[in-house]
Enzyme design. Sequence first.
Site, PDB file in Angstrom:
ATOM      1  N   ALA A 129       3.085   6.020  -2.694  1.00  0.00           N
ATOM      2  CA  ALA A 129       4.272   6.806  -3.052  1.00  0.00           C
ATOM      3  C   ALA A 129       4.405   6.949  -4.569  1.00  0.00           C
ATOM      4  CB  ALA A 129       5.529   6.156  -2.467  1.00  0.00           C
ATOM      5  N   GLY A 138       0.815  -1.220   0.000  1.00  0.00           N
ATOM      6  CA  GLY A 138       0.000   0.000   0.000  1.00  0.00           C
ATOM      7  C   GLY A 138       0.844   1.264   0.000  1.00  0.00           C
ATOM      8  N   CYS A 139       1.922   1.258   0.760  1.00  0.00           N
ATOM      9  CA  CYS A 139       2.791   2.430   0.850  1.00  0.00           C
ATOM     10  C   CYS A 139       3.528   2.664  -0.466  1.00  0.00           C
ATOM     11  CB  CYS A 139       3.772   2.277   2.012  1.00  0.00           C
ATOM     12  SG  CYS A 139       2.927   2.184   3.614  1.00  0.00           S
ATOM     13  N   THR A 140       3.897   1.593  -1.141  1.00  0.00           N
ATOM     14  CA  THR A 140       4.547   1.720  -2.437  1.00  0.00           C
ATOM     15  C   THR A 140       3.565   2.283  -3.458  1.00  0.00           C
ATOM     16  OG1 THR A 140       6.058  -0.096  -1.962  1.00  0.00           O
ATOM     17  CG2 THR A 140       5.725   0.452  -4.284  1.00  0.00           C
TER      18      THR A 140
END
Length: 156
Positions: free
Chosen positions: A49, A44-46
Amino acid sequence: MALEVGVKAPEFSAESDSGEIVKLSDLRGKVVVLYFYPKDDTPGCTQEACAFRDLKSRFEEAGAVIYGVSRDDIRSHAKFRDKHGLNFPLLSDPDGQICQAYDVLKEKNMYGRKTVGIERTTYVIDRDGAIAAVFPKVKVDGHAEEVLAKVREIAG
């Protein structure tokens, strides 16, 4: 205490993935997108970003700068940045002071185990240093586009 639209954004100073010290007070005159995320290089963070990365030029056209914040260290941030070609600074908050000031540390329950971690949240700070928008409990899909629309509205 939750930060609301119109209040002065908490001042912070943090080291970025490039080793530069970033201070909110030095960013006056720009719209600041400050997005908090749980962990470098997780799915999710990738995705989040990379969405901000892909829209960076549109944020710049609207007069905004983007900063990602997590509790990961500088080495982790640099590795994450390089792996995904991120084109904006990632700020390290290892002791959680910025996360605490922006009220993003929340109790989470994973497989019956309670932990405290970052709840994905984005703040848009106006040119005068006030909170202009808050996006709590962010769902990644379409989020960067939603923030860009708000930045354009604020930038006029």
